[in-house]
Write an enzyme that holds these catalytic residues in place. Structure first.
Site, PDB file in Angstrom:
ATOM      1  N   GLN A 135       0.649  -1.141   0.178  1.00 48.20           N
ATOM      2  CA  GLN A 135       0.061  -0.156  -0.008  1.00 48.20           C
ATOM      3  C   GLN A 135       0.939   1.350  -0.067  1.00 48.20           C
ATOM      4  OE1 GLN A 135      -3.259  -0.339  -0.171  1.00 48.20           O
ATOM      5  NE2 GLN A 135      -3.643   1.883  -0.401  1.00 48.20           N
ATOM      6  N   VAL A 155      -6.102   7.326  -2.971  1.00 53.16           N
ATOM      7  CA  VAL A 155      -5.483   5.931  -2.523  1.00 53.16           C
ATOM      8  C   VAL A 155      -5.317   6.097  -1.073  1.00 53.16           C
ATOM      9  CG1 VAL A 155      -3.213   4.452  -2.815  1.00 53.16           C
ATOM     10  CG2 VAL A 155      -4.206   5.997  -4.788  1.00 53.16           C
ATOM     11  N   ALA A 156      -5.687   5.098  -0.333  1.00 52.67           N
ATOM     12  CA  ALA A 156      -5.540   4.866   0.956  1.00 52.67           C
ATOM     13  C   ALA A 156      -4.164   4.785   1.402  1.00 52.67           C
ATOM     14  CB  ALA A 156      -5.991   3.774   1.657  1.00 52.67           C
ATOM     15  N   SER A 161      -5.514   1.374   4.619  1.00 51.50           N
ATOM     16  CA  SER A 161      -6.627   0.415   3.542  1.00 51.50           C
ATOM     17  C   SER A 161      -7.121  -0.788   4.218  1.00 51.50           C
ATOM     18  CB  SER A 161      -5.467   0.197   2.491  1.00 51.50           C
ATOM     19  OG  SER A 161      -6.196  -0.653   1.406  1.00 51.50           O
ATOM     20  N   HIS A 163      -7.728  -3.272   2.635  1.00 55.07           N
ATOM     21  CA  HIS A 163      -7.245  -4.412   1.960  1.00 55.07           C
ATOM     22  C   HIS A 163      -6.057  -5.125   2.786  1.00 55.07           C
ATOM     23  CE1 HIS A 163      -8.990  -4.342  -1.985  1.00 55.07           C
ATOM     24  NE2 HIS A 163      -9.096  -3.161  -1.827  1.00 55.07           N
ATOM     25  N   ASP A 170     -11.364  -6.795  -4.196  1.00 51.80           N
ATOM     26  CA  ASP A 170     -12.321  -5.929  -5.218  1.00 51.80           C
ATOM     27  C   ASP A 170     -12.463  -6.935  -6.279  1.00 51.80           C
ATOM     28  OD1 ASP A 170     -11.544  -3.648  -4.263  1.00 51.80           O
ATOM     29  OD2 ASP A 170      -9.543  -3.197  -5.362  1.00 51.80           O
ATOM     30  N   GLU A 214     -17.633   2.793  -4.548  1.00 48.56           N
ATOM     31  CA  GLU A 214     -16.902   1.778  -5.203  1.00 48.56           C
ATOM     32  C   GLU A 214     -17.843   0.399  -5.277  1.00 48.56           C
ATOM     33  OE1 GLU A 214     -12.912   0.781  -3.343  1.00 48.56           O
ATOM     34  OE2 GLU A 214     -12.082   2.663  -3.767  1.00 48.56           O
ATOM     35  N   HIS A 217     -15.754  -3.060  -4.465  1.00 46.35           N
ATOM     36  CA  HIS A 217     -14.954  -3.588  -3.437  1.00 46.35           C
ATOM     37  C   HIS A 217     -15.888  -4.062  -2.519  1.00 46.35           C
ATOM     38  CE1 HIS A 217     -12.015  -2.593  -0.033  1.00 46.35           C
ATOM     39  NE2 HIS A 217     -13.016  -2.774   0.536  1.00 46.35           N
TER      40      HIS A 217
HETATM   41 ZN   LIG Z   1     -10.752  -2.222  -2.737  1.00 52.68          ZN
END
Ligand SMILES: [Zn+2]
Length: 242
Positions: A135, A155-156, A161, A163, A170, A214, A217
């Site tokens: 990330q 962007v995180a 994030s 993720h 995603d 999103e 996601h």
């Molecule tokens: Zn995502």
């Protein structure tokens, strides 16, 4: 003499400062500088860092509800246990790390993709787990290519994030263009709760989630929470506050 005393006092102050920071090893000095904001770390994260890991804890329903957003971060050491690659189709560009997700969501994810297929909807995995360092690279590359303001909007930052939890992925379609109005996007929106997933960043909730809409996601929260969140059209943030 006075100057010596002053120097001594400064030395003592710095020593205590260093001691305090090194004790507080959840966030490094660099991390604190990186964000600057006051953030809270998840309790589970503290457990991981405290070398007090109980692997059974991860199967606890509450862990599905781990909150990561702009105000709740994970340390760079946070890594979900038993990362596994699900038996689903992925897009060609996805790297090996991103094919992994937390073991606890393997079955629900495979069931979701298989059920979609039965209903004529082909879903592909695009990006699951991303480590803190991945990330960080993603964020830094965006800063280089598009500038800091753009990176901060889209962007995180590393540690912030979802993720990194391994609980989300995603999803895309065969055109690799899953947006609102595509049959794959509509199917996900209306069905993912049946498998314990939610659309984590819904349309119209950007002020609560801090993230643009999103439709691709999906985040695992367990079937009970997913059903409630879907039926009441709320976000994970709102669910946890209820
Ligand atoms: Zn995502």
């Amino acid at each position: 003499m006075k100057r010596k005393l002053k120097r001594f006092l400064i030395f003592i102050l710095i020593s205590f400062g260093v001691l305090y920071l090194s004790k507080n090893d959840i966030l490094s000095i660099k991390d604190l500088l990186f964000d600057g904001n006051k953030i809270s770390l998840n309790e589970k994260d503290n457990l991981v860092n405290g070398n007090n890991i109980n692997t059974n804890n991860y199967a606890n329903t509450n862990d599905y509800l781990l909150l990561v957003n702009k105000n709740h971060g994970l340390s760079k050491n946070y890594k979900p246990e038993n990362l596994t690659i699900p038996n689903i189709k992925f897009t060609n560009l996805v790297n090996n790390e991103e094919k992994h997700v937390s073991e606890v969501i393997i079955k629900p994810l495979e069931n979701l993709v298989n059920e979609a297929k039965n209903e004529g909807i082909i879903l592909l995995g695009n990006s699951g787990y991303r480590s803190y360092n991945s990330q960080k690279n993603l964020f830094n590359n965006r800063v280089k290519s598009q500038g800091l303001e753009n990176a901060e909007s889209y962007v995180a930052k590393p540690g912030f994030s979802e993720h990194q939890t391994g609980l989300c992925i995603d999803i895309t379609n065969e055109n690799e263009f899953l947006i609102q109005g595509t049959k794959e996007g509509d199917w996900l929106e209306n069905n993912c709760h049946r498998f314990g997933f939610i659309i984590r960043y819904p349309l119209g909730k950007e002020d609560i989630t801090g993230i643009e809409y999103e439709p691709w996601h999906i985040r695992y929260v367990g079937e009970e929470a997913a059903k409630y969140i879907y039926e009441n059209k709320i976000t994970l943030e709102e669910y946890l506050e209820k």
